[in-house]
Design a protein around this motif. Structure first.
Motif, PDB file in Angstrom:
ATOM      1  N   GLY A   1       0.779  -1.235   0.000  1.00  9.71           N
ATOM      2  CA  GLY A   1       0.000   0.000   0.000  1.00  9.71           C
ATOM      3  C   GLY A   1       0.805   1.276   0.000  1.00  9.71           C
ATOM      4  O   GLY A   1       0.275   2.346  -0.312  1.00  9.71           O
ATOM      5  N   GLY A   2       2.083   1.212   0.338  1.00  7.71           N
ATOM      6  CA  GLY A   2       2.897   2.415   0.382  1.00  7.71           C
ATOM      7  C   GLY A   2       3.772   2.568  -0.844  1.00  7.71           C
ATOM      8  O   GLY A   2       4.022   1.602  -1.563  1.00  7.71           O
ATOM      9  N   PRO A   3       4.263   3.782  -1.103  1.00 10.59           N
ATOM     10  CA  PRO A   3       5.125   4.005  -2.265  1.00 10.59           C
ATOM     11  C   PRO A   3       6.496   3.373  -2.083  1.00 10.59           C
ATOM     12  O   PRO A   3       7.032   3.342  -0.977  1.00 10.59           O
ATOM     13  CB  PRO A   3       5.234   5.535  -2.323  1.00 10.59           C
ATOM     14  CG  PRO A   3       5.023   5.984  -0.910  1.00 10.59           C
ATOM     15  CD  PRO A   3       4.040   5.013  -0.328  1.00 10.59           C
TER      16      PRO A   3
ATOM     17  N   ASP B   1      -6.391  -7.043 -10.393  1.00 18.33           N
ATOM     18  CA  ASP B   1      -6.086  -5.829  -9.641  1.00 18.33           C
ATOM     19  C   ASP B   1      -5.478  -4.783 -10.569  1.00 18.33           C
ATOM     20  O   ASP B   1      -4.875  -5.105 -11.602  1.00 18.33           O
ATOM     21  CB  ASP B   1      -5.182  -6.088  -8.438  1.00 18.33           C
ATOM     22  CG  ASP B   1      -5.938  -6.708  -7.265  1.00 18.33           C
ATOM     23  OD1 ASP B   1      -7.177  -6.536  -7.202  1.00 18.33           O
ATOM     24  OD2 ASP B   1      -5.311  -7.371  -6.425  1.00 18.33           O
ATOM     25  N   MET B   2      -5.680  -3.532 -10.190  1.00 18.54           N
ATOM     26  CA  MET B   2      -5.210  -2.417 -11.012  1.00 18.54           C
ATOM     27  C   MET B   2      -4.801  -1.275 -10.088  1.00 18.54           C
ATOM     28  O   MET B   2      -5.430  -0.221 -10.053  1.00 18.54           O
ATOM     29  CB  MET B   2      -6.305  -1.997 -12.014  1.00 18.54           C
ATOM     30  CG  MET B   2      -5.799  -1.160 -13.165  1.00 18.54           C
ATOM     31  SD  MET B   2      -7.080  -0.834 -14.402  1.00 18.54           S
ATOM     32  CE  MET B   2      -6.927  -2.259 -15.468  1.00 18.54           C
ATOM     33  N   GLY B   3      -3.726  -1.518  -9.344  1.00 13.10           N
ATOM     34  CA  GLY B   3      -3.273  -0.538  -8.367  1.00 13.10           C
ATOM     35  C   GLY B   3      -2.437   0.577  -8.954  1.00 13.10           C
ATOM     36  O   GLY B   3      -2.014   1.474  -8.232  1.00 13.10           O
ATOM     37  N   CYS B   4      -2.182   0.538 -10.261  1.00 15.56           N
ATOM     38  CA  CYS B   4      -1.381   1.580 -10.910  1.00 15.56           C
ATOM     39  C   CYS B   4      -1.986   1.899 -12.274  1.00 15.56           C
ATOM     40  O   CYS B   4      -2.865   1.186 -12.762  1.00 15.56           O
ATOM     41  CB  CYS B   4       0.072   1.125 -11.049  1.00 15.56           C
ATOM     42  SG  CYS B   4       0.284  -0.371 -12.047  1.00 15.56           S
ATOM     43  N   LEU B   5      -1.504   2.970 -12.903  1.00 15.16           N
ATOM     44  CA  LEU B   5      -1.983   3.344 -14.231  1.00 15.16           C
ATOM     45  C   LEU B   5      -1.524   2.302 -15.249  1.00 15.16           C
ATOM     46  O   LEU B   5      -0.333   1.994 -15.327  1.00 15.16           O
ATOM     47  CB  LEU B   5      -1.464   4.723 -14.611  1.00 15.16           C
ATOM     48  CG  LEU B   5      -1.909   5.892 -13.729  1.00 15.16           C
ATOM     49  CD1 LEU B   5      -1.332   7.199 -14.264  1.00 15.16           C
ATOM     50  CD2 LEU B   5      -3.433   5.979 -13.650  1.00 15.16           C
ATOM     51  N   THR B   6      -2.455   1.793 -16.025  1.00  6.06           N
ATOM     52  CA  THR B   6      -2.124   0.682 -16.915  1.00  6.06           C
ATOM     53  C   THR B   6      -2.185   1.020 -18.392  1.00  6.06           C
ATOM     54  O   THR B   6      -1.465   0.417 -19.190  1.00  6.06           O
ATOM     55  CB  THR B   6      -3.071  -0.499 -16.653  1.00  6.06           C
ATOM     56  OG1 THR B   6      -4.427  -0.049 -16.833  1.00  6.06           O
ATOM     57  CG2 THR B   6      -2.894  -1.037 -15.245  1.00  6.06           C
ATOM     58  N   ALA B   7      -3.040   1.951 -18.784  1.00 11.20           N
ATOM     59  CA  ALA B   7      -3.163   2.260 -20.217  1.00 11.20           C
ATOM     60  C   ALA B   7      -1.835   2.697 -20.820  1.00 11.20           C
ATOM     61  O   ALA B   7      -1.451   2.202 -21.892  1.00 11.20           O
ATOM     62  CB  ALA B   7      -4.244   3.318 -20.441  1.00 11.20           C
ATOM     63  N   PRO B   8      -1.075   3.594 -20.185  1.00 15.97           N
ATOM     64  CA  PRO B   8       0.224   3.958 -20.777  1.00 15.97           C
ATOM     65  C   PRO B   8       1.214   2.808 -20.805  1.00 15.97           C
ATOM     66  O   PRO B   8       2.047   2.724 -21.712  1.00 15.97           O
ATOM     67  CB  PRO B   8       0.715   5.100 -19.876  1.00 15.97           C
ATOM     68  CG  PRO B   8      -0.052   4.969 -18.617  1.00 15.97           C
ATOM     69  CD  PRO B   8      -1.377   4.407 -18.999  1.00 15.97           C
ATOM     70  N   LYS B   9       1.116   1.896 -19.854  1.00 14.65           N
ATOM     71  CA  LYS B   9       2.019   0.740 -19.845  1.00 14.65           C
ATOM     72  C   LYS B   9       1.716  -0.179 -21.024  1.00 14.65           C
ATOM     73  O   LYS B   9       2.635  -0.706 -21.679  1.00 14.65           O
ATOM     74  CB  LYS B   9       1.898  -0.003 -18.519  1.00 14.65           C
ATOM     75  CG  LYS B   9       2.316   0.819 -17.301  1.00 14.65           C
ATOM     76  CD  LYS B   9       2.212   0.007 -16.036  1.00 14.65           C
ATOM     77  CE  LYS B   9       2.455   0.874 -14.807  1.00 14.65           C
ATOM     78  NZ  LYS B   9       3.778   1.527 -14.823  1.00 14.65           N
TER      79      LYS B   9
ATOM     80  N   ARG C   1      -7.285   0.891  -1.814  1.00 10.82           N
ATOM     81  CA  ARG C   1      -6.752   1.838  -2.797  1.00 10.82           C
ATOM     82  C   ARG C   1      -5.631   1.250  -3.642  1.00 10.82           C
ATOM     83  O   ARG C   1      -5.568   1.469  -4.857  1.00 10.82           O
ATOM     84  CB  ARG C   1      -6.232   3.087  -2.068  1.00 10.82           C
ATOM     85  CG  ARG C   1      -5.512   4.089  -2.984  1.00 10.82           C
ATOM     86  CD  ARG C   1      -4.681   5.061  -2.176  1.00 10.82           C
ATOM     87  NE  ARG C   1      -3.715   4.383  -1.337  1.00 10.82           N
ATOM     88  CZ  ARG C   1      -2.552   3.903  -1.765  1.00 10.82           C
ATOM     89  NH1 ARG C   1      -2.218   3.998  -3.035  1.00 10.82           N
ATOM     90  NH2 ARG C   1      -1.719   3.299  -0.929  1.00 10.82           N
ATOM     91  N   ASP C   2      -4.727   0.510  -3.006  1.00 11.07           N
ATOM     92  CA  ASP C   2      -3.557   0.018  -3.729  1.00 11.07           C
ATOM     93  C   ASP C   2      -3.871  -1.141  -4.672  1.00 11.07           C
ATOM     94  O   ASP C   2      -2.971  -1.679  -5.320  1.00 11.07           O
ATOM     95  CB  ASP C   2      -2.441  -0.378  -2.752  1.00 11.07           C
ATOM     96  CG  ASP C   2      -2.900  -1.388  -1.713  1.00 11.07           C
ATOM     97  OD1 ASP C   2      -4.053  -1.285  -1.252  1.00 11.07           O
ATOM     98  OD2 ASP C   2      -2.115  -2.271  -1.345  1.00 11.07           O
ATOM     99  N   HIS C   3      -5.152  -1.492  -4.786  1.00 10.78           N
ATOM    100  CA  HIS C   3      -5.576  -2.524  -5.738  1.00 10.78           C
ATOM    101  C   HIS C   3      -6.519  -1.975  -6.809  1.00 10.78           C
ATOM    102  O   HIS C   3      -6.841  -2.682  -7.762  1.00 10.78           O
ATOM    103  CB  HIS C   3      -6.254  -3.681  -5.001  1.00 10.78           C
ATOM    104  CG  HIS C   3      -5.323  -4.421  -4.097  1.00 10.78           C
ATOM    105  ND1 HIS C   3      -4.770  -5.639  -4.421  1.00 10.78           N
ATOM    106  CD2 HIS C   3      -4.816  -4.102  -2.882  1.00 10.78           C
ATOM    107  CE1 HIS C   3      -3.974  -6.045  -3.442  1.00 10.78           C
ATOM    108  NE2 HIS C   3      -3.993  -5.124  -2.496  1.00 10.78           N
TER     109      HIS C   3
END
Length: 217
Positions: A12-14, A35-43, A64-66
């Motif tokens: 959950g932390g950076p 799960d989609m805890g980060c931005l995925t479209a640009p990846k 949040r982190d998921h």
């Protein structure tokens, strides 16, 4: 073929160089996020993968982190990717309501489209499109009324299990490490944040998986 890519493996932390949990499964007939805890479209764009080939998104629980990257993906695929058709699988109805409420605050009404649908799942088989089958297994991670699950994925003769977040413990055993995780698997993806490494290893030693990946570190 079946490919697994870990776009995010952090807790959950950076963390420097690691984003929050996000697992992408690619098959010849389409791709699926767990799960989609980060931005995925640009990846996906950077990898040269056609975003319109994403067929489903499966969320283990509503921390949040998921889910932090989910709204961005939905907005991009409604406005910029007109051929995107997929279903978002959520463990609780309040998740769907929150997403739709947020999207309704945006300036453009096109954020609500029929191409993107929602499924509120519970334990058991939750998805089978003839390409992959997904079975949800309840975990004790959040406790109380909040729901949390792991996923057994069967695709093209391969079996993969993603534990999702398990219950926090200070003991030397994991209270909700399921039997399916100890069975014969091609890949076991286990979280590693809510217990000691000793507790995790005590259960991993009982596993028959060909390969093991530790995420949510």
């Amino acid at each position: 073929f079946v490919k697994i890519k870990f776009y995010g493996t952090s807790h959950g932390g950076p963390e420097v160089g690691r984003e929050c949990q996000c697992i992408f499964l690619e098959t010849e007939k389409g791709g699926y996020f767990f799960d989609m805890g980060c931005l995925t479209a640009p990846k996906l764009k950077n990898d040269g993968y056609d975003i319109n080939k994403v067929k489903g998104i499966f969320i283990t629980h509503l921390d949040r982190d998921h889910i932090a990257g989910l709204l961005d993906f939905i907005m991009i695929t409604t406005v910029r990717q007109k051929d995107a058709v997929y279903k978002v699988h959520l463990p609780e109805e309040r998740g769907e309501k929150a997403i739709k409420s947020f999207l309704n605050t945006m300036n453009e009404p096109v954020y609500s489209v029929d191409r993107i649908s929602y499924d509120i799942y519970s334990e058991g088989e939750i998805f089978n499109d003839g390409n992959i089958k997904v079975t949800a297994v309840k975990t004790l991670h959040l406790g109380g009324p909040c729901k949390s699950y792991g996923f057994l994925i069967e695709a093209e003769g391969k079996k993969i299990y993603i534990t999702g977040d398990l219950q926090y413990t200070t003991s030397d055993t994991l209270a909700d490490f399921p039997d399916v995780a100890k069975g014969k698997l091609d890949l076991l993806v286990s979280e590693g944040a809510h217990f000691s490494s000793k507790a995790l290893m005590n259960d991993l030693e009982k596993c028959e998986a060909e390969k093991i990946a530790i995420v949510h570190v």
